[in-house]
Design a protein around this motif. Structure first.
Motif, short mmCIF file in Angstrom:
data_model
loop_
_atom_site.label_atom_id
_atom_site.label_comp_id
_atom_site.label_asym_id
_atom_site.label_seq_id
_atom_site.Cartn_x
_atom_site.Cartn_y
_atom_site.Cartn_z
N GLN A 159 0.83 -1.20 0.00
CA GLN A 159 0.00 0.00 0.00
C GLN A 159 0.86 1.26 0.00
N GLU A 160 1.94 1.23 0.78
CA GLU A 160 2.86 2.38 0.82
C GLU A 160 3.52 2.58 -0.55
N TRP A 161 3.85 1.48 -1.23
CA TRP A 161 4.47 1.55 -2.55
C TRP A 161 3.50 2.16 -3.57
N MET A 162 2.23 1.78 -3.51
CA MET A 162 1.25 2.33 -4.43
C MET A 162 1.06 3.84 -4.19
N GLU A 163 1.02 4.24 -2.94
CA GLU A 163 0.88 5.67 -2.62
C GLU A 163 2.10 6.46 -3.07
N LEU A 164 3.28 5.84 -2.93
CA LEU A 164 4.51 6.50 -3.34
C LEU A 164 4.54 6.68 -4.85
N GLN A 165 3.99 5.72 -5.58
CA GLN A 165 3.94 5.85 -7.04
C GLN A 165 3.03 7.00 -7.47
N GLN A 166 1.96 7.21 -6.72
CA GLN A 166 1.08 8.35 -7.02
C GLN A 166 1.83 9.66 -6.83
N GLN A 167 2.61 9.75 -5.75
CA GLN A 167 3.39 10.96 -5.50
C GLN A 167 4.44 11.17 -6.59
N ASP A 168 5.10 10.07 -6.98
CA ASP A 168 6.10 10.15 -8.05
C ASP A 168 5.45 10.60 -9.36
N LEU A 169 4.26 10.08 -9.64
CA LEU A 169 3.57 10.43 -10.87
C LEU A 169 3.25 11.92 -10.93
N LEU A 170 2.78 12.48 -9.82
CA LEU A 170 2.51 13.91 -9.76
C LEU A 170 3.76 14.72 -10.10
N GLU A 171 4.87 14.35 -9.49
CA GLU A 171 6.12 15.08 -9.69
C GLU A 171 6.64 14.89 -11.11
N LEU A 172 6.51 13.68 -11.65
CA LEU A 172 6.95 13.42 -13.02
C LEU A 172 6.13 14.23 -14.02
N LEU A 173 4.81 14.27 -13.83
CA LEU A 173 3.94 15.03 -14.73
C LEU A 173 4.27 16.51 -14.70
N HIS A 174 4.48 17.04 -13.50
CA HIS A 174 4.79 18.46 -13.35
C HIS A 174 6.09 18.81 -14.06
N ASN A 175 7.12 18.01 -13.85
CA ASN A 175 8.43 18.32 -14.43
C ASN A 175 8.47 18.05 -15.92
N SER A 176 7.69 17.07 -16.38
CA SER A 176 7.66 16.79 -17.81
C SER A 176 7.07 17.95 -18.59
N SER A 177 5.97 18.50 -18.08
CA SER A 177 5.31 19.62 -18.77
C SER A 177 6.16 20.88 -18.73
N SER A 178 6.85 21.11 -17.62
CA SER A 178 7.67 22.32 -17.51
C SER A 178 8.97 22.21 -18.29
N SER A 179 9.46 20.99 -18.52
CA SER A 179 10.72 20.79 -19.23
C SER A 179 10.55 20.65 -20.73
N SER A 180 9.32 20.36 -21.18
CA SER A 180 9.08 20.16 -22.61
C SER A 180 9.34 21.42 -23.41
N SER A 181 9.08 22.57 -22.80
CA SER A 181 9.24 23.84 -23.52
C SER A 181 10.67 24.38 -23.45
N THR A 182 11.50 23.76 -22.61
CA THR A 182 12.88 24.22 -22.48
C THR A 182 13.85 23.06 -22.68
N SER A 183 15.00 23.36 -23.20
CA SER A 183 16.04 22.35 -23.40
C SER A 183 17.36 22.94 -22.94
#
Length: 275
Positions: free
Chosen positions: A19-43
């Motif tokens: 259960q802790e692993w599943m919750e941690l994946q949700q947190q990781d997903l939030l952070e991955l989505l945020h950084n992916s969108s912000s990094s797509s426009s910059t290189s």
């Protein structure tokens, strides 16, 4: 990951770990989505550095989960080959207590093909807007080589597990079972044979976990670019979380309520995560 003390039962620790692993994946997903969108426009070098740190963090979380699970499995390894904390849908997809390492590569091919199709008109005009669809020839060759190597190793481990399963119908189990007077009793010889069998099972599970980690690292660290790796990790997190949520729904529909109300309520709202 949380370390569990001796006052917690094996079942409680196993369920809490997952259960802790599943919750941690949700947190990781939030952070991955945020950084992916912000990094797509910059290189930039700083952007790549931040993405690499995020990738390493995600891998670290997976390694910590594997380490915690290995510690718990040493006292009850058979529970990890038929886990009650997974939904029946998830259990039907398991390969030696987890996903097949080669499924990482199948997922990569699926996502890169989807991106290519959705951006086909741009490709025909010479514009490449997708990350995973923009795999270079050298990357594709590396992925193909990794896939063939991983499948060979999977087959070897599958054969090891098959041999262990077949041993139940051979000595010493067959002889011990035939000589038992009371079917409900477990004698010293049976205990010793089961302990030896569990030890061999544990070795196979550890080898499978090692192959899962090695395949993931090779893919996201050595083959894909930082942006591609983040997109891949987003896809893999979404897939795992969705299968878990779909499995809970289908179990509930069929009267198999494996999880608590609290666990059922932790299923992620993916539309919210993407906003």
């Amino acid at each position: 990951m949380t370390s569990f003390n001796n006052n917690v039962s094996d079942k409680e620790a196993q369920h809490s770990c997952f259960q802790e692993w599943m919750e941690l994946q949700q947190q990781d997903l939030l952070e991955l989505l945020h950084n992916s969108s912000s990094s797509s426009s910059t290189s930039s070098a700083s952007s790549d550095f931040n993405l690499k740190q995020l990738i390493e963090k995600s891998i670290k979380h997976f390694q910590e989960y594997i380490d915690t699970r290995r510690h718990l499995a040493r006292s009850d390894v058979t529970a990890y080959l038929a886990p009650t904390w997974c939904t029946t849908l998830e259990s039907s997809m398991l390969w030696i207590s987890g996903c097949r390492p080669s499924s990482y590569i199948r997922l990569l091919y699926a996502m890169s093909g989807k991106e290519f199709e959705s951006h086909l008109s741009n490709y025909l005009q010479g514009n490449r807007s997708g990350h995973l669809s923009g795999l270079l020839t050298v990357q594709l060759n590396s992925v193909d080589e990794l896939q063939r190597k991983t499948i060979r190793q999977e087959d070897q481990l599958s054969n090891k597990l098959a041999s262990l399963q077949e041993e139940i119908a051979d000595q010493p189990f067959a002889v011990i079972a035939n000589e038992v007077g009371n079917l409900g009793e477990i004698c010293r010889e049976a205990e010793e044979a089961l302990d030896r069998h569990a030890k061999f099972l544990m070795n196979v599970v550890e080898e499978a976990d090692k192959l899962r980690m090695e395949t993931l690292k090779e893919l996201v660290i050595n083959i894909l670019s930082p942006l591609q790796a983040v997109d891949f990790l987003i896809a893999s997190r979404k897939l795992h979380l969705c299968v878990n949520a779909w499995g809970k729904t289908r179990d509930h529909q069929h009267g198999r309520n494996r999880e608590t109300t609290q666990e059922r309520n932790t299923c992620p709202n993916l539309s919210r995560l993407e906003n």
